[in-house]
Design a protein around this motif. Sequence first.
Motif, PDB file in Angstrom:
ATOM      1  N   GLN A  62      60.292   3.641 -61.250  1.00 22.52           N
ATOM      2  CA  GLN A  62      61.502   3.324 -61.281  1.00 22.52           C
ATOM      3  C   GLN A  62      62.277   2.448 -62.222  1.00 22.52           C
ATOM      4  O   GLN A  62      61.277   1.358 -62.395  1.00 22.52           O
ATOM      5  CB  GLN A  62      62.378   3.139 -60.063  1.00 22.52           C
ATOM      6  N   CYS A  84      69.271   2.084 -59.903  1.00 23.61           N
ATOM      7  CA  CYS A  84      67.978   2.801 -60.221  1.00 23.61           C
ATOM      8  C   CYS A  84      68.760   3.855 -60.970  1.00 23.61           C
ATOM      9  O   CYS A  84      69.294   4.791 -60.782  1.00 23.61           O
ATOM     10  CB  CYS A  84      67.475   3.363 -58.922  1.00 23.61           C
ATOM     11  N   GLU A 137      63.965   7.889 -62.276  1.00 23.02           N
ATOM     12  CA  GLU A 137      62.592   7.599 -61.497  1.00 23.02           C
ATOM     13  C   GLU A 137      61.522   8.695 -62.130  1.00 23.02           C
ATOM     14  O   GLU A 137      62.080   9.955 -62.553  1.00 23.02           O
ATOM     15  CB  GLU A 137      63.121   8.033 -60.186  1.00 23.02           C
TER      16      GLU A 137
END
Length: 129
Positions: free
Chosen positions: A88, A95, A98
């Motif tokens: 990530q 975030c 990913e």
Amino acid sequence: MFTEIIHPRFSETDALGHINNTVVAVWFEACRTPIFKVFTPELDLQRWPLIVASIAVDFKAQLHYGAEVEVRSWISRIGNSSFEVTQQAWQQGVCCAEGRAALVRFDYQSQKAMPLSPEQRAILELHSL
């Protein structure tokens, strides 16, 4: 889990001022170096025992120049001769991307997958979530 800090370079931006989407895969590969060292501590390309079977990146938010990025990497699956790394990219508490990479322990002479050794499996398990 492994973590590494990336300082985005101006050259990694696109025409819209975001980090170009191709850059994240490069960052993820660079941050797999500690995992590569499980198999080749000296990173000797003449004795390289891994091959990439697949990679995927999902983008969740925009990444920008001027703020550091934390890349988190861990082992998400361990098979007989392969394993998966999930990574990530975090920027300012979000975030933003990913990714997953499937890696295979590979014998380039025979062109065949080789089973993970018990020692390799044990180290990978230490870094799994």
